[in-house]
Scaffold this motif. Structure first.
Motif, PDB file in Angstrom:
ATOM      1  N   TYR A 109       0.487  17.165  21.937  1.00  0.00           N
ATOM      2  CA  TYR A 109      -0.314  16.826  20.761  1.00  0.00           C
ATOM      3  C   TYR A 109      -1.083  15.537  21.000  1.00  0.00           C
ATOM      4  O   TYR A 109      -0.551  14.541  21.490  1.00  0.00           O
ATOM      5  CB  TYR A 109       0.587  16.684  19.534  1.00  0.00           C
ATOM      6  CG  TYR A 109      -0.135  16.172  18.309  1.00  0.00           C
ATOM      7  CD1 TYR A 109      -1.003  17.007  17.611  1.00  0.00           C
ATOM      8  CD2 TYR A 109       0.042  14.854  17.866  1.00  0.00           C
ATOM      9  CE1 TYR A 109      -1.674  16.540  16.481  1.00  0.00           C
ATOM     10  CE2 TYR A 109      -0.617  14.392  16.741  1.00  0.00           C
ATOM     11  CZ  TYR A 109      -1.481  15.238  16.058  1.00  0.00           C
ATOM     12  OH  TYR A 109      -2.153  14.775  14.955  1.00  0.00           O
ATOM     13  N   ASP A 110      -2.372  15.562  20.686  1.00  0.00           N
ATOM     14  CA  ASP A 110      -3.237  14.398  20.828  1.00  0.00           C
ATOM     15  C   ASP A 110      -3.916  14.179  19.483  1.00  0.00           C
ATOM     16  O   ASP A 110      -4.746  14.977  19.056  1.00  0.00           O
ATOM     17  CB  ASP A 110      -4.275  14.652  21.927  1.00  0.00           C
ATOM     18  CG  ASP A 110      -5.200  13.460  22.161  1.00  0.00           C
ATOM     19  OD1 ASP A 110      -5.137  12.500  21.378  1.00  0.00           O
ATOM     20  OD2 ASP A 110      -5.992  13.513  23.118  1.00  0.00           O
ATOM     21  N   SER A 111      -3.557  13.088  18.825  1.00  0.00           N
ATOM     22  CA  SER A 111      -4.088  12.846  17.478  1.00  0.00           C
ATOM     23  C   SER A 111      -5.608  12.695  17.484  1.00  0.00           C
ATOM     24  O   SER A 111      -6.270  12.999  16.491  1.00  0.00           O
ATOM     25  CB  SER A 111      -3.447  11.593  16.874  1.00  0.00           C
ATOM     26  OG  SER A 111      -3.715  10.452  17.669  1.00  0.00           O
ATOM     27  N   ASP A 112      -6.183  12.244  18.602  1.00  0.00           N
ATOM     28  CA  ASP A 112      -7.634  12.091  18.670  1.00  0.00           C
ATOM     29  C   ASP A 112      -8.344  13.438  18.668  1.00  0.00           C
ATOM     30  O   ASP A 112      -9.536  13.511  18.374  1.00  0.00           O
ATOM     31  CB  ASP A 112      -8.034  11.317  19.934  1.00  0.00           C
ATOM     32  CG  ASP A 112      -7.646   9.852  19.847  1.00  0.00           C
ATOM     33  OD1 ASP A 112      -7.471   9.357  18.722  1.00  0.00           O
ATOM     34  OD2 ASP A 112      -7.520   9.210  20.911  1.00  0.00           O
ATOM     35  N   ARG A 113      -7.619  14.508  19.006  1.00  0.00           N
ATOM     36  CA  ARG A 113      -8.216  15.847  19.044  1.00  0.00           C
ATOM     37  C   ARG A 113      -7.748  16.712  17.870  1.00  0.00           C
ATOM     38  O   ARG A 113      -7.916  17.923  17.873  1.00  0.00           O
ATOM     39  CB  ARG A 113      -7.901  16.539  20.380  1.00  0.00           C
ATOM     40  CG  ARG A 113      -8.573  15.858  21.579  1.00  0.00           C
ATOM     41  CD  ARG A 113      -8.333  16.632  22.871  1.00  0.00           C
ATOM     42  NE  ARG A 113      -8.835  17.992  22.806  1.00  0.00           N
ATOM     43  CZ  ARG A 113     -10.099  18.345  23.043  1.00  0.00           C
ATOM     44  NH1 ARG A 113     -10.995  17.425  23.354  1.00  0.00           N
ATOM     45  NH2 ARG A 113     -10.469  19.619  22.967  1.00  0.00           N
ATOM     46  N   ASP A 114      -7.155  16.078  16.878  1.00  0.00           N
ATOM     47  CA  ASP A 114      -6.695  16.782  15.678  1.00  0.00           C
ATOM     48  C   ASP A 114      -7.797  16.704  14.622  1.00  0.00           C
ATOM     49  O   ASP A 114      -7.974  15.673  13.960  1.00  0.00           O
ATOM     50  CB  ASP A 114      -5.409  16.138  15.164  1.00  0.00           C
ATOM     51  CG  ASP A 114      -4.795  16.903  13.999  1.00  0.00           C
ATOM     52  OD1 ASP A 114      -5.527  17.682  13.342  1.00  0.00           O
ATOM     53  OD2 ASP A 114      -3.600  16.708  13.731  1.00  0.00           O
ATOM     54  N   PHE A 115      -8.554  17.786  14.457  1.00  0.00           N
ATOM     55  CA  PHE A 115      -9.684  17.768  13.525  1.00  0.00           C
ATOM     56  C   PHE A 115      -9.222  17.734  12.074  1.00  0.00           C
ATOM     57  O   PHE A 115      -9.934  17.228  11.195  1.00  0.00           O
ATOM     58  CB  PHE A 115     -10.606  18.967  13.773  1.00  0.00           C
ATOM     59  CG  PHE A 115     -10.026  20.294  13.414  1.00  0.00           C
ATOM     60  CD1 PHE A 115     -10.241  20.846  12.160  1.00  0.00           C
ATOM     61  CD2 PHE A 115      -9.268  21.013  14.326  1.00  0.00           C
ATOM     62  CE1 PHE A 115      -9.718  22.082  11.816  1.00  0.00           C
ATOM     63  CE2 PHE A 115      -8.743  22.254  14.006  1.00  0.00           C
ATOM     64  CZ  PHE A 115      -8.958  22.794  12.740  1.00  0.00           C
ATOM     65  N   VAL A 116      -8.043  18.272  11.789  1.00  0.00           N
ATOM     66  CA  VAL A 116      -7.522  18.237  10.416  1.00  0.00           C
ATOM     67  C   VAL A 116      -7.177  16.799  10.033  1.00  0.00           C
ATOM     68  O   VAL A 116      -7.494  16.337   8.925  1.00  0.00           O
ATOM     69  CB  VAL A 116      -6.289  19.156  10.279  1.00  0.00           C
ATOM     70  CG1 VAL A 116      -5.729  19.083   8.856  1.00  0.00           C
ATOM     71  CG2 VAL A 116      -6.648  20.593  10.633  1.00  0.00           C
TER      72      VAL A 116
END
Length: 790
Positions: free
Chosen positions: A63-70
Motif C-alpha cells: 500500500y502506498d498512500s501517495d497512490r491512494d486516490f480515495v
C-alpha cells in the motif's frame, strides 16, 4: 507401517487423492488443457500470458498512500472522483468540463489521472461517494495508455473479458471484502468516447462497464457513448442532461443547477502577470530540467533531416518529412506511430490575441495557476512562466469550433448587451443553429468573439447599463483545450533506418462555406494545424523568407518567422490574408525553432516528437504471405513493411519468403504516385525470393469510371486467394496469410473487408456470412490488422 495400522484404509486414501487431484485439475484447467502452443497464440493472448507470468512472479504490491486516490479525494474535501482514460486529450478535456458542470455544495468532484493511482483502492469508496469514468477507446478497441494497468486488472483475459479473474482489491481500513463481488458498495457513472467506423466501437468503456457490474458495482444512469464520427459533443451533452440529475440525487443534492443560469462561472485558472526579470519560456518547452526518458509528456527535439514534396506536379501538397532520433533513446518498429507537437500559425495566434484585446501585451510574462489548491494540475502550462503569445502558439488548441455547451457555460455569461445575448443564445441552446453556424463554419473562439462584436456593432448604440462584449483571458484558457500531438504512421522501417523515422502526410486546407466565415477576418480558408506546420518546416528548410525574431524584437521572442507577408513581424498577422501559392494553398506564417546556431548558411530545424508503440506488426516469420492495402497516405506503414521484407530478401536470398502484395490507390498515376521508383526497386528485391509479389495500383481519376483498391482486389481475386491459401489446398477457416489495411475507416476499410469476404465466399463455396466470420477470426488472431482513421 500398514494402512490398517495407520488407521486409514487404502481405498479411502485413493478417494481423497482423487478428489484433490480433480479439484486441482478443475482450478487450473486453463493452464493444463486449454493452453495453446506459443505460435498459435494471438498478440493479445501472448500479452495476457506474459502479464500472468509477471503477476505470479511479483509479490503483492504494498500500500502506498501517495497512490491512494480515495484518500486524496477525501483529504481534498471531495466526494466524487472523475477518472479519465485519454490518448489524445479529448477524454481528459471532457472529464475536466464534466467536473465543472456537476460542481455544487453537495457534489464536489476531483479529476485525476488513473495512471498515477492504484486500482486496488477502488473498493475503498463508500455508498456516499462516486467514481465517474470518462474513457476513450484507442487503436483497435484498446485501453488508453494511462488506463492500461486498470484495464488489465479488470479484464485480465483480453480474449474473453467476461471470464477474467477477480482482481485483488483492498481497503485501507482493512475491511474484509466479498470474494465474488468486492465492489458491491461502490457506485459509478460511465461515458465512453469512440468512433463507430471502427469495429470495436467504445470497447474500452463497454468492457470496464461490464466488469464493474460483474464485480458488484452499481451504475448511476446509462452508460454514455460518444461517437466522434457523428457529433461527440452532442452525445456528451445528452448523456450529461440525463445523468447529472441522477448523480446529484445519488449524492443527496437538493439544489440542482438551474439550466437557465447565465451567471459567470468561477474561473478554473488564475492568470498572473509576472515580473519580466523572471525566466520566461517562449519556445514551446514541454518540461523543465533534464529528462531520462522521452515520451509524450517529454518529447524529443528532433532535428529535421529532410522535408520534400513527394508529388510536385499534383494539385495537393504531399509531404515527406524525416527526423533524426539519435541520442533520444527512442526506438521504433515498422507499424509504430510518431507523435508531432505542432505550433499554431501566427495568423491564428494574432487573431485570438486581437479578439481578447491582448495584442499590446502579447509578450508579457505570465503564469496560469489553478484556483483549486487540490486540483491535480496546479499549472496550466508545462513550464512555470510563459507569455500570452507563446501560450496560444504552443500549448492551446485555438483553431477548433467552440462546443455548444461551452458557449452556454463560458461565453454567454459574459454577454452584457441584448445584441450579444441574442446572437449567442441560439448557438448555445439550439443544436441545429450551432451546427449550421459554428460547426459548419469551424467558428473558432477568436471568430466567435469577433462575430459577437459584429452583432453589437450592427445593433448600434448599447442600451443603458449594457457593456460591450469582452471575454476574460481566464475563460479563453478554459475554452481552449491543451494542444495535442498529431500521430502519423511511420513510413520507414526501424530495422532499415533505426534512427530516421519518416512522416508521409497530405496538407489539409479547405474553404468554409458559411456566410459569416466568408466575411470574417482571415476569410473562409481553414487549415489543418499539424500538416500546415510541416509545410512551414519545408518552406523554411528550402529557403523561403524567414525573419530572426531575436534580431528584430526587444520582447522575449525567439525563433525564425517563416512568412510571405512582408509586413510581418511588425504588425498584426491577422490583418492580412495569407498569400496563396501556385496550388491555391494559403501560405500561413509559422514561428519555428532552429536546431542550433549554425556556422554555415544551411538552415537547421527541430520539432518535438515521440514514438507511440502499435500492435500493427509484420509476422515474425518472413515465409508468411502478406497482403497490404494502403491507398493515399495509407501507404505509409506499408512502405516500412516493404523496406523490411526487401532487406530480408537481400540478406537471406536462400530463405523462403511469403508473397507480398501491395494494393495502392491514388487520384492519378502521373501526378500522385508517391515513392514509385523506390517501391518498384524494393519489389524487385522481394521478387527474387517471392516471385508472385507485386504492386497493384488503382488510380481513380485516370478513366471515366472511378476505380478503387477494393475493385482491384476483386479483379485479382485468384492471386489474392492463392496468397491467402499460403500453400494450403483449402482454407476451412481463417487464412494464415496476414492482411494489412491503412487509410480511411469510413468507406475504404469497410469496402475492403466486404471485398475480401466476397472473394473467399466465391472461391471456397461458402456463404458470405461464413466468409465474413473467417475474416473476423483473422482479426481475432491478429492476421487482419487495420491502421485507419475517419
Amino acid at each position: 507401517m500398514s494402512a490398517i495400522a495407520s488407521g486409514v484404509e487404502w481405498g479411502d486414501m485413493v478417494i481423497v487423492s482423487s478428489v484433490i487431484v480433480g479439484a486441482a485439475t478443475f482450478l487450473f484447467r486453463k493452464y493444463i488443457f486449454g493452453a495453446k502452443p506459443a505460435q498459435d497464440l494471438t498478440i493479445a493472448q501472448k500479452a495476457a500470458a506474459a502479464q500472468k507470468a509477471v503477476k505470479a512472479a511479483v509479490p503483492r504490491k504494498e500500500y502506498d498512500s501517495d497512490r491512494d486516490f480515495v484518500l486524496k479525494m477525501r483529504n481534498a474535501g471531495k466526494n466524487v472522483v472523475v477518472l479519465y482514460g485519454s490518448q489524445t486529450g479529448t477524454a481528459e478535456d471532457f472529464a475536466t468540463r464534466l467536473a465543472k458542470d456537476i460542481q455544487s455544495p453537495a457534489v464536489r468532484p476531483l479529476v485525476l489521472d488513473p495512471e498515477l493511482y492504484d486500482w486496488q483502492c477502488l473498493a475503498s469508496l463508500t455508498d456516499v461517494e462516486l467514481v465517474i469514468f470518462v474513457l476513450a477507446t484507442a487503436g483497435e478497441g484498446e485501453a488508453t495508455d494511462n488506463m492500461e494497468a486498470w484495464f488489465n486488472a479488470l479484464a485480465s483475459d483480453p480474449e474473453s473479458p467476461d471470464d477474467s479473474d477477480i482482481p485483488e482489491f483492498r481497503r485501507a481500513d482493512g475491511h474484509e471484502l466479498d470474494e465474488d463481488i468486492p465492489l458491491q458498495d461502490i457506485s459509478y457513472a460511465m461515458f465512453g468516447l469512440g468512433n463507430n467506423t471502427y469495429e470495436q466501437f467504445n470497447h474500452h468503456a463497454r468492457v470496464v462497464d461490464r466488469r464493474l457490474q460483474a464485480l458488484g458495482a452499481s451504475r448511476v444512469g446509462e452508460r454514455g457513448e460518444g461517437d466522434d464520427d457523428s457529433d461527440i459533443e452532442e452525445d456528451f451533452a445528452r448523456w450529461k442532461e440525463a445523468t447529472l440529475p441522477l448523480i446529484r440525487q445519488h449524492l443527496g443534492s437538493s439544489t440542482p443547477l438551474e439550466s437557465g443560469d447565465e451567471s459567470a462561472p468561477e474561473p478554473t485558472w488564475k492568470v498572473v502577470e509576472v515580473p519580466a526579470s523572471q525566466q520566461t519560456r517562449t519556445k514551446g518547452e514541454f518540461f523543465e530540467g533534464a529528462v531520462v526518458t522521452h515520451d509524450s509528456r517529454h518529447p524529443f527535439a528532433a532535428p529535421v533531416t529532410a522535408a520534400v514534396e513527394l508529388t510536385p506536379t499534383a494539385d495537393r501538397h504531399l509531404l515527406h518529412v524525416e527526423v533524426d532520433l539519435a541520442g533520444s533513446g527512442m526506438r521504433h518498429e515498422s507499424g509504430d506511430h510518431i507523435g508531432v507537437y505542432p505550433t499554431n500559425a501566427d495568423e491564428e495566434v494574432d487573431l485570438l490575441l486581437s479578439a481578447l484585446e491582448l495584442l499590446d501585451k502579447a509578450d508579457v510574462p505570465i503564469a496560469a495557476r489553478a484556483t483549486d489548491p487540490f486540483a491535480p494540475q496546479q499549472s496550466l502550462f508545462p513550464v512555470e512562466t510563459t507569455t500570452y503569445r507563446a501560450a496560444f502558439r504552443h500549448y492551446l488548441e485555438i483553431t477548433i469550433p467552440v462546443p455548444r455547451a461551452q458557449i452556454k457555460s463560458l461565453v454567454l455569461p459574459f454577454a452584457h448587451s441584448e445584441a450579444a445575448r441574442s446572437f449567442l443564445r441560439p448557438l448555445a441552446e439550439d443544436k441545429d443553429a450551432h451546427a449550421a453556424t459554428v460547426a459548419a463554419g469551424c467558428m473558432t473562439l477568436a471568430r466567435l468573439i469577433n462575430a459577437v462584436r459584429d452583432a453589437e456593432r450592427q445593433a448600434g448604440t448599447l442600451g443603458e447599463g449594457e457593456e460591450p462584449f469582452a471575454l476574460p483571458v481566464e475563460a479563453a484558457f478554459e475554452l481552449c483545450p491543451r494542444l495535442q500531438a498529431r500521430l502519423y504512421s511511420i513510413s520507414s522501417s526501424g530495422k532499415v533506418h533505426p534512427d530516421r523515422p519518416t512522416i508521409t502526410a497530405v496538407v489539409l486546407q479547405y474553404d468554409s462555406k458559411t456566410e459569416q466565415s466568408v466575411q470574417a477576418k482571415l476569410g473562409s480558408r481553414r487549415c489543418g494545424v499539424a500538416t500546415n506546420y510541416l509545410l512551414g518546416a519545408l518552406r523554411y528548410l528550402r529557403g523561403d523568407r524567414a525573419v530572426d525574431l531575436e534580431s528584430v524584437s526587444s520582447a522575449p521572442r525567439s525563433g525564425f518567422l517563416v512568412t510571405d507577408n512582408s509586413q510581418l513581424p511588425g504588425s498584426d498577422a491577422s490583418d492580412v490574408i495569407a498569400a496563396k501559392d501556385g496550388k491555391g494553398y494559403a501560405m500561413q506564417s509559422f514561428t519555428l525553432q532552429p536546431a542550433q546556431v549554425s556556422s554555415t548558411d544551411a538552415r537547421e530545424l527541430t520539432m518535438p516528437v515521440f514514438i507511440r508503440k502499435s500492435a500493427f506488426r509484420l509476422p515474425t516469420d518472413n515465409s508468411t504471405p502478406i497482403i497490404m492495402i494502403g491507398p493515399g497516405t495509407g501507404l505509409a506503414p506499408m512502405r516500412a513493411f516493404i523496406q523490411e521484407r526487401a532487406q530480408a530478401a537481400r540478406e537471406n536470398p536462400n530463405q523462403p519468403m511469403g508473397t507480398a502484395l501491395l494494393f495502392f490507390g491514388a487520384r492519378t498515376e502521373a501526378h500522385d504516385y508517391m515513392y514509385r521508383e523506390e517501391l518498384e526497386s524494393l519489389f524487385e528485391d522481394i521478387k527474387q525470393t517471392a516471385p508472385e509479389s507485386q504492386i497493384i495500383t488503382a488510380f481513380s481519376r485516370d478513366q471515366p469510371q472511378k476505380i478503387y483498391v477494393q475493385h482491384r482486389l476483386a479483379e485479382h481475386a485468384e492471386l489474392v486467394y492463392r496468397t491467402l491459401l499460403a500453400g494450403q489446398q483449402k482454407l476451412n477457416g481463417a487464412p494464415k496469410a496476414h492482411v494489412y489495411v491503412c487509410g480511411d475507416a469510413k468507406s475504404m476499410a469497410k469496402d475492403v473487408s466486404k471485398a475480401l469476404s466476397a472473394l473467399i465466399s466465391e472461391r471456397e463455396g461458402v456463404s458470405e456470412e461464413v466468409a465474413a466470420k473467417w475474416v473476423s477470426d483473422m482479426r481475432r488472431l491478429s492476421h487482419y490488422q487495420e491502421d485507419v482513421w475517419s
